[in-house]
Design a protein around this motif. Structure first.
Motif, short mmCIF file in Angstrom:
data_model
loop_
_atom_site.label_atom_id
_atom_site.label_comp_id
_atom_site.label_asym_id
_atom_site.label_seq_id
_atom_site.Cartn_x
_atom_site.Cartn_y
_atom_site.Cartn_z
N GLU A 1 0.81 -1.22 0.00
CA GLU A 1 0.00 0.00 0.00
C GLU A 1 0.85 1.27 0.00
OE1 GLU A 1 -2.37 -3.33 1.43
OE2 GLU A 1 -0.48 -2.54 2.17
N SER A 2 1.97 1.24 0.70
CA SER A 2 2.84 2.41 0.84
C SER A 2 4.30 1.98 0.78
CB SER A 2 2.58 3.11 2.18
OG SER A 2 1.24 3.49 2.31
N PRO A 3 4.88 1.91 -0.41
CA PRO A 3 6.26 1.43 -0.54
C PRO A 3 7.26 2.18 0.35
CG PRO A 3 5.25 1.56 -2.69
CD PRO A 3 4.28 2.19 -1.72
N GLU A 4 6.97 3.41 0.71
CA GLU A 4 7.88 4.16 1.59
C GLU A 4 7.90 3.59 3.01
OE1 GLU A 4 3.90 6.35 1.80
OE2 GLU A 4 5.07 5.33 0.26
N HIS A 5 6.96 2.71 3.33
CA HIS A 5 6.91 2.05 4.64
C HIS A 5 7.42 0.61 4.57
CE1 HIS A 5 3.76 5.20 5.70
NE2 HIS A 5 4.83 5.45 6.42
N SER A 6 8.19 0.27 3.57
CA SER A 6 8.70 -1.09 3.41
C SER A 6 9.68 -1.44 4.54
CB SER A 6 9.39 -1.24 2.06
OG SER A 6 8.44 -1.05 1.02
N VAL A 7 9.88 -2.74 4.75
CA VAL A 7 10.81 -3.25 5.76
C VAL A 7 11.88 -4.07 5.06
CG1 VAL A 7 9.07 -3.26 7.59
CG2 VAL A 7 9.40 -5.31 6.20
N MET A 8 12.94 -4.37 5.79
CA MET A 8 14.05 -5.15 5.23
C MET A 8 13.72 -6.65 5.26
SD MET A 8 16.50 -3.20 4.20
CE MET A 8 17.75 -4.44 4.02
N PRO A 9 13.98 -7.35 4.16
CA PRO A 9 13.91 -8.82 4.19
C PRO A 9 15.27 -9.35 4.66
CG PRO A 9 14.39 -8.09 1.97
CD PRO A 9 14.24 -6.84 2.82
N HIS A 10 15.26 -10.54 5.21
CA HIS A 10 16.50 -11.16 5.69
C HIS A 10 16.59 -12.59 5.17
CE1 HIS A 10 16.95 -7.68 8.21
NE2 HIS A 10 15.72 -7.88 8.67
N ARG A 11 17.81 -13.12 5.12
CA ARG A 11 18.02 -14.48 4.63
C ARG A 11 17.68 -15.49 5.73
NH1 ARG A 11 23.70 -12.56 2.74
NH2 ARG A 11 23.13 -11.22 4.45
N VAL A 12 17.13 -16.62 5.30
CA VAL A 12 16.76 -17.69 6.23
C VAL A 12 17.29 -19.00 5.69
CG1 VAL A 12 14.85 -18.89 7.37
CG2 VAL A 12 14.61 -16.49 6.78
N ARG A 13 17.75 -19.85 6.59
CA ARG A 13 18.12 -21.21 6.20
C ARG A 13 17.71 -22.13 7.34
NH1 ARG A 13 24.65 -21.03 7.03
NH2 ARG A 13 24.63 -21.91 9.13
N VAL A 14 17.49 -23.39 6.98
CA VAL A 14 17.14 -24.42 7.96
C VAL A 14 18.23 -25.47 7.92
CG1 VAL A 14 15.47 -26.20 8.56
CG2 VAL A 14 14.68 -23.99 7.72
N GLU A 15 18.71 -25.83 9.11
CA GLU A 15 19.78 -26.80 9.20
C GLU A 15 19.62 -27.58 10.51
OE1 GLU A 15 24.40 -26.09 9.88
OE2 GLU A 15 23.71 -25.34 7.93
N ASP A 16 19.63 -28.90 10.42
CA ASP A 16 19.51 -29.76 11.60
C ASP A 16 18.31 -29.43 12.47
OD1 ASP A 16 21.85 -31.16 10.87
OD2 ASP A 16 23.12 -29.70 11.91
N GLY A 17 17.19 -29.11 11.82
CA GLY A 17 15.96 -28.85 12.56
C GLY A 17 15.89 -27.48 13.21
N LYS A 18 16.82 -26.59 12.88
CA LYS A 18 16.83 -25.23 13.45
C LYS A 18 16.70 -24.20 12.34
CE LYS A 18 19.50 -26.31 17.52
NZ LYS A 18 20.76 -26.19 18.20
N VAL A 19 16.09 -23.08 12.67
CA VAL A 19 15.93 -21.96 11.74
C VAL A 19 17.01 -20.92 12.07
CG1 VAL A 19 14.39 -20.16 10.91
CG2 VAL A 19 13.45 -22.38 11.62
N PHE A 20 17.75 -20.52 11.03
CA PHE A 20 18.80 -19.52 11.17
C PHE A 20 18.45 -18.30 10.32
CE2 PHE A 20 20.78 -23.51 12.11
CZ PHE A 20 21.75 -23.24 13.07
N VAL A 21 18.80 -17.11 10.81
CA VAL A 21 18.57 -15.86 10.08
C VAL A 21 19.88 -15.11 9.99
CG1 VAL A 21 17.40 -13.62 10.16
CG2 VAL A 21 16.15 -15.69 10.77
N ALA A 22 20.11 -14.52 8.81
CA ALA A 22 21.25 -13.60 8.60
C ALA A 22 20.64 -12.26 8.19
CB ALA A 22 22.18 -14.12 7.52
N LEU A 23 21.00 -11.20 8.89
CA LEU A 23 20.48 -9.88 8.58
C LEU A 23 21.00 -9.41 7.23
CD1 LEU A 23 20.88 -8.12 12.04
CD2 LEU A 23 18.86 -9.23 11.10
N SER A 24 20.15 -8.65 6.53
CA SER A 24 20.54 -8.08 5.23
C SER A 24 21.28 -6.79 5.44
CB SER A 24 19.31 -7.83 4.38
OG SER A 24 18.71 -9.03 4.06
#
Length: 112
Positions: A89-112
């Motif tokens: 609705e308002s692209p000026e209010h967008s948020v950052m996406p971050h990378r996600v991976r799954v390994e050994d049953g755990k969720v990991f995030v790396a900031l962009s």
């Protein structure tokens, strides 16, 4: 110049996120919303709703809006694309996406 190697942070176990929902996590001091779509697809975006300043996007409703996979903010109902962080609705209010991976049953995030 070399590219920075992302720092991966474990945020939770895969089973801690029910399909079609999100959870909130702090990754290196940043509020992040991590979503599970179906059994094996995960996305992460900033958790702060830019319009209200509240850390609530992880509690929004997940679904499709046209061709976009989105979460609707529980406060102002703006829709955020889970792949790009763009506010539809308002692209000026967008948020950052971050990378996600799954390994050994755990969720990991790396900031962009």
């Amino acid at each position: 110049m070399t590219a920075a190697i992302p720092e991966w942070s474990a945020v939770c176990a895969v089973d801690d996120i029910l399909p079609g929902t999100g959870v909130a996590a702090r990754v290196l001091g940043r509020h992040v919303a991590v979503f599970r779509i179906g059994a094996e697809e995960f996305f992460a975006i900033d958790n702060i709703d830019p319009k209200s300043g509240a850390s609530v996007l992880s509690r929004g409703l997940v679904g499709n809006l046209g061709e976009h996979l989105v979460v609707a903010s529980p406060i102002y109902k703006n829709h955020f694309n889970l792949r790009t962080g763009t506010c539809l609705e308002s692209p000026e209010h967008s948020v950052m996406p971050h990378r996600v991976r799954v390994e050994d049953g755990k969720v990991f995030v790396a900031l962009s």
